[in-house]
Scaffold this active site. Structure first.
Site, short mmCIF file in Angstrom:
data_model
loop_
_atom_site.label_atom_id
_atom_site.label_comp_id
_atom_site.label_asym_id
_atom_site.label_seq_id
_atom_site.Cartn_x
_atom_site.Cartn_y
_atom_site.Cartn_z
N GLY A 16 1.68 54.14 -54.94
CA GLY A 16 1.99 53.82 -53.66
C GLY A 16 0.76 52.94 -53.12
O GLY A 16 -0.38 53.61 -52.86
N GLY A 18 0.99 51.77 -49.47
CA GLY A 18 1.00 51.80 -48.23
C GLY A 18 -0.26 52.41 -47.53
O GLY A 18 -1.22 52.34 -48.12
N GLY A 19 -0.38 52.54 -46.42
CA GLY A 19 -1.35 53.28 -45.52
C GLY A 19 -1.97 54.13 -46.38
O GLY A 19 -3.24 54.16 -46.59
N GLY A 21 -1.80 55.40 -49.40
CA GLY A 21 -2.25 55.28 -50.74
C GLY A 21 -3.47 54.35 -50.70
O GLY A 21 -4.47 54.64 -51.50
N PHE A 120 3.28 57.36 -25.34
CA PHE A 120 4.10 57.16 -26.26
C PHE A 120 4.80 58.84 -26.16
O PHE A 120 4.47 59.67 -25.57
CB PHE A 120 3.52 57.22 -27.71
CG PHE A 120 4.15 56.00 -28.48
CD1 PHE A 120 3.72 54.85 -28.30
CD2 PHE A 120 5.07 56.45 -29.62
CE1 PHE A 120 4.12 53.85 -29.08
CE2 PHE A 120 5.26 55.38 -30.56
CZ PHE A 120 4.97 54.14 -30.24
N GLN A 240 13.91 63.08 -39.15
CA GLN A 240 14.00 62.70 -37.79
C GLN A 240 14.74 61.48 -37.54
O GLN A 240 14.69 60.50 -38.35
CB GLN A 240 12.48 62.30 -37.57
CG GLN A 240 12.43 61.71 -36.07
CD GLN A 240 10.96 61.55 -35.45
OE1 GLN A 240 10.15 60.83 -36.00
NE2 GLN A 240 10.28 62.47 -34.78
N HIS A 242 15.23 58.49 -34.96
CA HIS A 242 14.41 58.03 -33.97
C HIS A 242 15.51 57.47 -33.09
O HIS A 242 16.78 57.06 -33.32
CB HIS A 242 13.81 56.47 -34.56
CG HIS A 242 12.71 56.08 -33.50
ND1 HIS A 242 13.39 55.47 -32.22
CD2 HIS A 242 11.32 55.91 -33.53
CE1 HIS A 242 12.16 54.88 -31.75
NE2 HIS A 242 11.17 55.35 -32.37
N LEU A 252 14.31 49.26 -36.20
CA LEU A 252 13.74 50.05 -34.99
C LEU A 252 13.13 49.27 -33.98
O LEU A 252 12.56 48.23 -34.07
CB LEU A 252 12.42 50.67 -35.73
CG LEU A 252 11.77 51.68 -34.93
CD1 LEU A 252 12.52 52.90 -35.08
CD2 LEU A 252 10.11 51.94 -35.11
N THR A 254 10.44 50.17 -31.12
CA THR A 254 9.57 51.09 -30.75
C THR A 254 9.48 51.83 -29.75
O THR A 254 9.85 51.20 -28.61
CB THR A 254 8.17 50.26 -31.06
OG1 THR A 254 7.06 51.42 -30.74
CG2 THR A 254 7.96 49.15 -29.93
N GLU A 255 9.19 53.04 -29.73
CA GLU A 255 8.79 53.86 -28.54
C GLU A 255 7.97 53.21 -27.54
O GLU A 255 7.95 53.61 -26.34
CB GLU A 255 8.22 55.15 -28.94
CG GLU A 255 8.66 56.48 -28.20
CD GLU A 255 8.39 57.70 -29.05
OE1 GLU A 255 9.06 57.76 -29.87
OE2 GLU A 255 7.16 58.52 -28.82
N ARG A 286 11.44 62.84 -29.73
CA ARG A 286 12.38 62.16 -30.24
C ARG A 286 13.62 62.94 -30.48
O ARG A 286 14.67 62.29 -30.23
CB ARG A 286 11.84 61.23 -31.73
CG ARG A 286 10.84 60.28 -31.59
CD ARG A 286 10.14 59.84 -32.53
NE ARG A 286 9.51 58.73 -32.41
CZ ARG A 286 8.96 58.05 -33.16
NH1 ARG A 286 8.86 58.28 -34.52
NH2 ARG A 286 7.82 57.43 -32.85
N HIS A 367 14.74 58.11 -39.59
CA HIS A 367 13.50 57.13 -39.60
C HIS A 367 12.33 57.92 -40.25
O HIS A 367 11.72 57.31 -41.05
CB HIS A 367 13.13 57.34 -38.06
CG HIS A 367 11.87 56.57 -37.60
ND1 HIS A 367 11.78 55.11 -37.80
CD2 HIS A 367 10.84 56.97 -36.98
CE1 HIS A 367 10.66 54.79 -37.42
NE2 HIS A 367 9.97 56.02 -36.93
N GLU A 398 3.80 59.70 -45.85
CA GLU A 398 4.88 60.43 -45.36
C GLU A 398 5.71 61.44 -46.43
O GLU A 398 6.48 62.21 -46.34
CB GLU A 398 5.97 59.30 -45.01
CG GLU A 398 7.21 59.68 -44.45
CD GLU A 398 8.20 58.51 -43.83
OE1 GLU A 398 7.71 57.67 -43.55
OE2 GLU A 398 9.37 58.85 -43.84
N ARG A 409 8.37 64.96 -35.59
CA ARG A 409 7.00 64.22 -35.63
C ARG A 409 6.97 63.49 -34.38
O ARG A 409 7.94 62.95 -33.92
CB ARG A 409 6.92 63.43 -36.84
CG ARG A 409 5.67 62.06 -36.52
CD ARG A 409 5.34 61.53 -37.75
NE ARG A 409 6.24 60.44 -38.20
CZ ARG A 409 6.26 59.22 -37.02
NH1 ARG A 409 5.39 58.85 -36.42
NH2 ARG A 409 7.33 58.21 -37.40
N SER A 414 2.58 59.55 -37.51
CA SER A 414 2.22 59.40 -38.80
C SER A 414 1.23 58.30 -39.30
O SER A 414 0.64 58.50 -40.23
CB SER A 414 3.74 58.59 -39.02
OG SER A 414 3.63 57.86 -40.66
N LEU A 415 0.96 57.18 -38.52
CA LEU A 415 -0.32 56.38 -39.07
C LEU A 415 -1.48 57.22 -38.84
O LEU A 415 -2.55 56.91 -39.71
CB LEU A 415 -0.23 55.07 -37.97
CG LEU A 415 0.86 54.21 -37.86
CD1 LEU A 415 0.64 53.03 -37.19
CD2 LEU A 415 0.91 53.72 -39.40
#
Ligand SMILES: Cc1cc2nc3c(=O)[nH]c(=O)nc-3n(C[C@H](O)[C@H](O)[C@H](O)COP(=O)(O)OP(=O)(O)OC[C@H]3O[C@@H](n4cnc5c(N)ncnc54)[C@H](O)[C@@H]3O)c2cc1C
Length: 598
Positions: A16, A18-19, A21, A120, A240, A242, A252, A254-255, A286, A367, A398, A409, A414-415
């Site tokens: 993976g 993504g962030g 990985g 947020f 979840q 959203h 999406l 965003t919030e 959420r 989401h 995730e 969450r 998550s980030l």
């Protein structure tokens, strides 16, 4: 035609890009030979779509403390959050965000040069109970900036990338993880990767539901693979929704729109969140906002009688509510454009709506997976509730269940999770690789997956993957969505089991080639999604209470006597799923479950 098989060896492997990985790879690669295998080109990973921000109690604009961040995370998670994990997240977030800044991430800035922060959902000043500015952001493209920054740093560290290679199996030697098998999507060849340590960072599985904010690639391959190797899955019923997906597509919104002052409005023109969450209103967590929107729709307050409400960020509306709240801040169209450029673009392109002039049509969208592959706070995968480690195997992002998000969450967490626990996975892998040698691969490492792929290729049935997928997504949306009851969930379990049978016996694909055979790989992905759908529905059926994202009409109360424990779903040899509540929730910060007051 027999499949070509190629062999590779690395100390550390990350599945993976993504962030999570990339963060794991970055840290491991500073010490040991590291490779990233990703079915997408890494910078196309879903992390790149994250809009609103990354949470850290920097306190740049007003007082904030990591303790408040930890408490909000526990409370937002409806007390299913492991408190020691919340502490690690909130404490290490501060350093991690500053590290990202030093790596070159272009955050929005305050006039004094510090990182800009916005409000947020669920993030509060614990003393005044008012929303606090904790979300660090780069306009509404925060994830994109994180992904690009981490990718560039991985290139700098000489991480080896296998882009567009899809991992389809995990290799075990007794109880030790020793490698993975991947398909090179371009050629169709199989590649065996032998390693000392492996991190799974394959992201979420929103594609199980009909309406979702998740990209097409989010099909849950990682957890399905570990499950098929005897590893349990934790808290799978907690998925979840959203509150603000662009109606009807689910893209999406965003919030951060509400963080900048946007409000939710029903057909009567009421700001209905004032009724459901009088203190924190539109910035409640959420699960609460999603349920409130559905209650409004069910009460006939959907816009034009349809299943959606309005999200209003027009400057005149925002300014009216800011004035009512006694705040001196005012916004104008330029400010909205500067803070939410992508959102304006999505709304114009996909809904023909200009948010500066018109309200945005929104409805809840599937989401984020709070559950996943169980790990300890060092990202180490575990076999059971007694925390017995799976040697050589880690998970982050995730796909992992640390569990830091509990039953629900908070936005921006998550980030933070990717960065904090991705780094832990990388460091742990490096440490482990320096201590151990290679454990042997099993004798015929590709046997199992070759059999599965040729079964899919040669099946002579008439049913297409898209047909089964459509039915599965509809079942999950209607029966294992925001509101749940026993009978409906039982229907979902039965329906999914029938679809699994159909998948096994009647599925047929059209493409019998090898190069870019997405027909074959999408059919294989559907098998993963069906496994996860069944586990999710069974886990939901067993938990007879309402907590966070798992909201049951037949058991509306939270039941801490019986269910203050993680759901562990264990795979059995005969394909059955056994549910146990044998992993207690960690309460080490001393936050006792309380009534939820907003
Ligand atoms: C639209 C949207 C907006 C969001 N906004 C925010 C936000 O503002 N703040 C926040 O905190 N969170 C946000 N989230 C949540 C957050 O972005 C995700 O939870 C997070 O980015 C997941 O990161 P990850 O590294 O775990 O996985 P991903 O970024 O999804 O990456 C998964 C990786 O796994 C690879 N992969 C998957 N299967 C295989 C396989 N079989 N073989 C090889 N590789 C594989 C993929 O190629 C990909 O590289 C948002 C999510 C969405 C969908």
């Amino acid at each position: 035609m027999a499949m070509q098989v190629h062999h590779h060896q690395f100390d550390a492997l990350v599945v993976g890009g993504g962030g999570a990985g990339l963060m794991a790879a970055l840290y491991a690669s500073r010490h040991v030979r590291t490779a990233v295998i990703s079915k997408l080109y890494p910078t196309r990973s879903h992390t790149g779509t994250a809009q609103g921000g990354i949470g850290a109690a920097l306190g740049n604009l007003e007082e904030d403390r990591w303790e408040w961040h930890a408490f909000d995370t526990v409370k937002g998670g409806d007390y299913l959050t492991d408190q020691k994990a919340a502490k690690v997240l909130a404490q290490e977030a501060i350093e991690a965000v500053i590290e990202l800044e030093w790596m070159g991430l272009p955050f929005d800035r305050n006039p004094d040069g510090t990182i800009s922060q916005r409000r947020f959902g669920g993030h509060t000043n614990n003393e005044t109970k008012k929303p606090v500015r904790r979300a660090c952001h780069s306009a509404d493209r925060t994830g994109h900036m994180i992904l690009q920054t981490l990718y560039q740093n991985c290139i700098k560290e000489d991480v080896k990338f296998f882009d567009e290679y899809q991992v389809v199996d995990l290799l075990m030697n007794d109880k030790t993880a020793v490698g993975v098998v991947a398909v090179n999507i371009d050629t169709g060849d199989l590649h065996v990767f032998h390693a000392k340590a492996i991190t799974f960072a394959t992201g979420g599985w929103g594609r199980l539901w009909w309406t979702t904010s998740n990209a097409h690639s989010l099909t849950g391959d990682g957890p399905a693979i570990t499950w098929r190797n005897g590893i349990p899955l934790q808290d799978m019923e907690f998925y979840q929704f959203h509150p603000t997906g662009l109606y009807p597509l689910g893209v999406l919104i965003t919030e951060g729109v509400r963080g900048e002052g946007g409000v939710l409005i029903n057909a009567k023109g009421e700001r209905f969140m004032e009724r459901y969450a009088p203190t924190i209103k539109d910035l409640a967590s959420r699960d609460v906002v999603s349920r409130s929107i559905y209650l409004e729709i069910m009460a006939g307050n959907g816009i034009k009688g349809k299943p959606y409400v309005h999200l209003d960020v027009r400057p005149e509306t925002v300014n009216r509510y800011l004035a009512e709240a006694g705040e001196s801040r005012r916004i104008d169209a330029d400010y909205v454009l500067q803070k939410l450029p992508d959102i304006l673009d999505f709304c114009r392109t996909y809904a023909g709506v200009d948010p500066v002039k018109d309200p945005i049509p929104v409805a809840p969208t599937a989401h984020y997976a709070m559950g996943g592959i169980p790990t300890d706070i060092d990202a180490h995968v575990i076999w059971n509730g007694q925390e017995e480690p799976v040697l050589g195997l880690y998970a982050a992002g995730e796909v992992a269940c640390v569990s830091v998000h509990g039953a629900n969450r908070l936005g921006t967490n998550s980030l933070t999770d990717l960065i904090v626990f991705g780094r832990k996975a990388g460091l742990q892998m490096a440490d482990y690789c320096r201590q151990v040698g290679f454990t042997d691969l099993p004798p015929n490492p590709t046997e199992r997956i070759e059999a599965e792929l040729s079964r899919i290729r040669s099946n002579k049935g008439k049913v297409k993957a898209y047909d089964i997928r459509k039915q599965m997504r509809q079942l999950m949306m209607d029966k294992v969505g925001v509101f749940r009851v026993q009978d409906m969930m039982q229907e979902a379990v039965d329906g999914i089991r029938q679809l699994k049978e159909q998948y096994r016996t009647e599925l047929a694909i059209d493409d019998d080639g090898y190069r870019f055979n997405t027909d074959l790989l999408e059919a294989w992905e559907l098998g993963c999604m069906l496994d996860l759908a069944e586990i999710t529905a069974v886990s939901a059926l067993e938990r007879k209470e309402s907590r966070g994202a798992h909201s049951r009409d037949d058991y509306p109360e939270r039941d801490d006597e019986k269910y203050l424990a993680h759901t562990m779903a264990y795979p059995q040899e005969d394909g059955q799923i056994v549910i146990k509540y044998d992993r207690p929730v960690d309460l080490s910060l001393g936050y006792e479950p309380k009534e939820r007051v907003y």
